[in-house]
Design an enzyme around this catalytic site. Structure first.
Site, short mmCIF file in Angstrom:
data_model
loop_
_atom_site.label_atom_id
_atom_site.label_comp_id
_atom_site.label_asym_id
_atom_site.label_seq_id
_atom_site.Cartn_x
_atom_site.Cartn_y
_atom_site.Cartn_z
N HIS A 155 5.43 -0.40 -13.13
CA HIS A 155 6.21 0.33 -11.97
C HIS A 155 6.29 -0.50 -10.82
O HIS A 155 7.15 -0.73 -10.14
CB HIS A 155 5.70 1.81 -11.83
N ARG A 207 8.92 -4.55 -7.25
CA ARG A 207 8.77 -5.49 -6.34
C ARG A 207 8.97 -7.05 -6.71
O ARG A 207 9.08 -7.96 -6.00
CB ARG A 207 7.25 -5.46 -5.85
N MET A 212 0.77 -1.04 -0.06
CA MET A 212 -0.01 0.05 -0.15
C MET A 212 0.83 1.28 0.01
O MET A 212 0.19 2.56 0.01
CB MET A 212 -1.02 -0.14 1.01
C1 LIG Z 1 13.47 -2.65 -1.81
C2 LIG Z 1 12.56 -1.63 -1.15
C3 LIG Z 1 12.82 -1.11 0.01
C4 LIG Z 1 12.11 -0.12 0.73
N1 LIG Z 1 12.33 0.35 1.80
C5 LIG Z 1 11.80 1.17 2.56
C6 LIG Z 1 12.05 1.71 3.79
O1 LIG Z 1 12.95 1.40 4.28
N2 LIG Z 1 11.22 2.72 4.24
C7 LIG Z 1 10.09 3.23 3.50
O2 LIG Z 1 9.42 4.25 4.13
N3 LIG Z 1 9.81 2.89 2.44
C8 LIG Z 1 10.87 2.07 1.73
N4 LIG Z 1 10.25 1.45 0.33
C9 LIG Z 1 9.19 2.22 -0.05
C10 LIG Z 1 9.63 3.15 -1.26
O3 LIG Z 1 10.37 4.26 -0.80
C11 LIG Z 1 8.39 3.46 -2.08
O4 LIG Z 1 7.48 4.31 -1.27
C12 LIG Z 1 7.75 2.51 -2.57
O5 LIG Z 1 8.42 1.60 -3.46
C13 LIG Z 1 6.54 2.90 -3.74
O6 LIG Z 1 7.34 3.55 -4.74
P1 LIG Z 1 6.69 4.73 -5.63
O7 LIG Z 1 6.73 6.06 -4.82
O8 LIG Z 1 7.76 4.85 -6.83
O9 LIG Z 1 5.35 4.22 -6.25
P2 LIG Z 1 4.10 4.84 -6.46
O10 LIG Z 1 3.49 5.67 -5.16
O11 LIG Z 1 3.31 3.86 -6.94
O12 LIG Z 1 4.09 6.05 -7.30
C14 LIG Z 1 4.48 5.72 -8.55
C15 LIG Z 1 4.93 6.96 -9.39
O13 LIG Z 1 4.20 8.16 -9.14
C16 LIG Z 1 4.79 9.33 -8.92
N5 LIG Z 1 4.31 9.89 -7.60
C17 LIG Z 1 3.22 9.34 -7.08
N6 LIG Z 1 3.03 10.11 -5.97
C18 LIG Z 1 3.53 10.89 -5.75
C19 LIG Z 1 4.01 12.39 -5.22
N7 LIG Z 1 3.28 12.34 -4.06
N8 LIG Z 1 4.87 13.26 -5.48
C20 LIG Z 1 5.55 12.75 -6.54
N9 LIG Z 1 5.63 11.83 -7.57
C21 LIG Z 1 4.58 10.99 -7.05
C22 LIG Z 1 6.31 8.91 -8.78
O14 LIG Z 1 6.95 9.00 -9.90
C23 LIG Z 1 6.15 7.70 -8.29
O15 LIG Z 1 7.54 6.76 -8.78
C24 LIG Z 1 11.08 0.79 -0.16
C25 LIG Z 1 10.79 -0.04 -1.43
C26 LIG Z 1 11.38 -1.10 -1.89
C27 LIG Z 1 11.21 -1.46 -3.31
#
Ligand SMILES: Cc1cc2nc3c(=O)[nH]c(=O)nc-3n(C[C@H](O)[C@H](O)[C@H](O)COP(=O)(O)OP(=O)(O)OC[C@H]3O[C@@H](n4cnc5c(N)ncnc54)[C@H](O)[C@@H]3O)c2cc1C
Length: 231
Positions: free
Chosen positions: A188, A193, A85
């Site tokens: 994405h 994942r 989520m």
């Molecule tokens: C291996 C791994 C380790 C991780 N470890 C941690 C951790 O230790 N702690 C932690 O907190 N999280 C962690 N995460 C979560 C990570 O930081 C991201 O929150 C999560 O992977 C969602 O990625 P995203 O924001 O690119 O994707 P989504 O939320 O699906 O968004 C997709 C894309 O839409 C755009 N977007 C969406 N919302 C916004 C916004 N508000 N502003 C600007 N652009 C936006 C961006 O381009 C984003 O890449 C981890 C993730 C992975 C895969």
């Protein structure tokens, strides 16, 4: 004397594709919309959309991949759902611990799950555990889950609200949610994942989602995968 309720254990998550409205042809049609429809209909008939999809993906023209929709029903442990989520481009609806008594199903890592974390932040490796470590993990999780589950039911039986009694449940409790997303954002999610550094349990969920994606959009799936893992 009545015996304590017993939890059930599973070693995997499930992903059901509830509905998909997504195809390779839709990607091509969305890209062609501003041009001569008749000429492109002939291209589509001739099966010439793969080149276009390759061109779009290679050049980051990603909006034609946003017109489809996948709805998945995911059943997975709470700790996986929490990672899932974080992906803000999905729409979610999840089972409620306020309105329902939560199912008695909990995740128990299979003996094959890597247990030892080696290396440093950003470059961890996960290695198999010894038989002793496997037994420690499985026995500890089984006993802890059983205690928590009994405590949950003890509070429910005493008239405590479900939303309060659930506070005692561990993060390996299985939850179910609907997750709806367009193909671009699905790719994405899968980029992040399916990667080997992602949590093993969310990689398994991603692998099941990817199978559904490949069935609905075989060309897009192939192009995406080749770009992700070039041979
Ligand atoms: C291996 C791994 C380790 C991780 N470890 C941690 C951790 O230790 N702690 C932690 O907190 N999280 C962690 N995460 C979560 C990570 O930081 C991201 O929150 C999560 O992977 C969602 O990625 P995203 O924001 O690119 O994707 P989504 O939320 O699906 O968004 C997709 C894309 O839409 C755009 N977007 C969406 N919302 C916004 C916004 N508000 N502003 C600007 N652009 C936006 C961006 O381009 C984003 O890449 C981890 C993730 C992975 C895969």
């Amino acid at each position: 004397m009545t015996s304590d309720p017993q939890p059930q254990f599973v070693g995997t998550s499930t992903v059901e594709l509830y509905r998909a409205s997504a195809s390779d042809l839709d990607v091509a049609r969305a890209a062609w919309v501003s041009q001569d429809e008749a000429a492109h209909a002939k291209e589509a008939e001739a099966g010439r959309i793969e080149g276009l999809i390759r061109f779009l993906w290679r050049n980051h023209h990603t909006s034609p991949f946003e017109h489809g929709q996948f709805t998945f029903i995911v059943t997975t442990p709470l700790f996986v759902a929490r990672e899932f989520m974080r992906h803000r481009t999905f729409s979610f609806n999840e089972i409620s611990g306020r309105y329902t008594v939560l199912p008695d199903v909990f995740y128990l890592p299979p003996a094959s799950r890597p247990l030892r974390q080696e290396g440093k932040v950003g470059a961890y490796r996960f290695e198999s555990g010894s038989q002793e470590q496997v037994d420690l993990v499985r026995n500890t999780i089984t006993a802890n889950t059983a205690n928590c589950y009994v405590a949950y039911h003890r509070m429910l039986d005493a008239g405590i609200a479900r939303e309060v009694a659930r506070d005692v449940l561990p993060v390996n409790v299985m939850t179910s949610f609907w997750a709806t997303v367009n193909p671009r954002n699905l790719m994405h999610f899968l980029n992040l994942r399916s990667a080997p550094d992602a949590l093993v349990e969310i990689q398994e969920v991603a692998a099941e989602m990817e199978q559904h994606f490949a069935q609905q959009m075989p060309v897009t799936h192939r192009v995406w995968r080749e770009a992700l893992f070039p041979s």
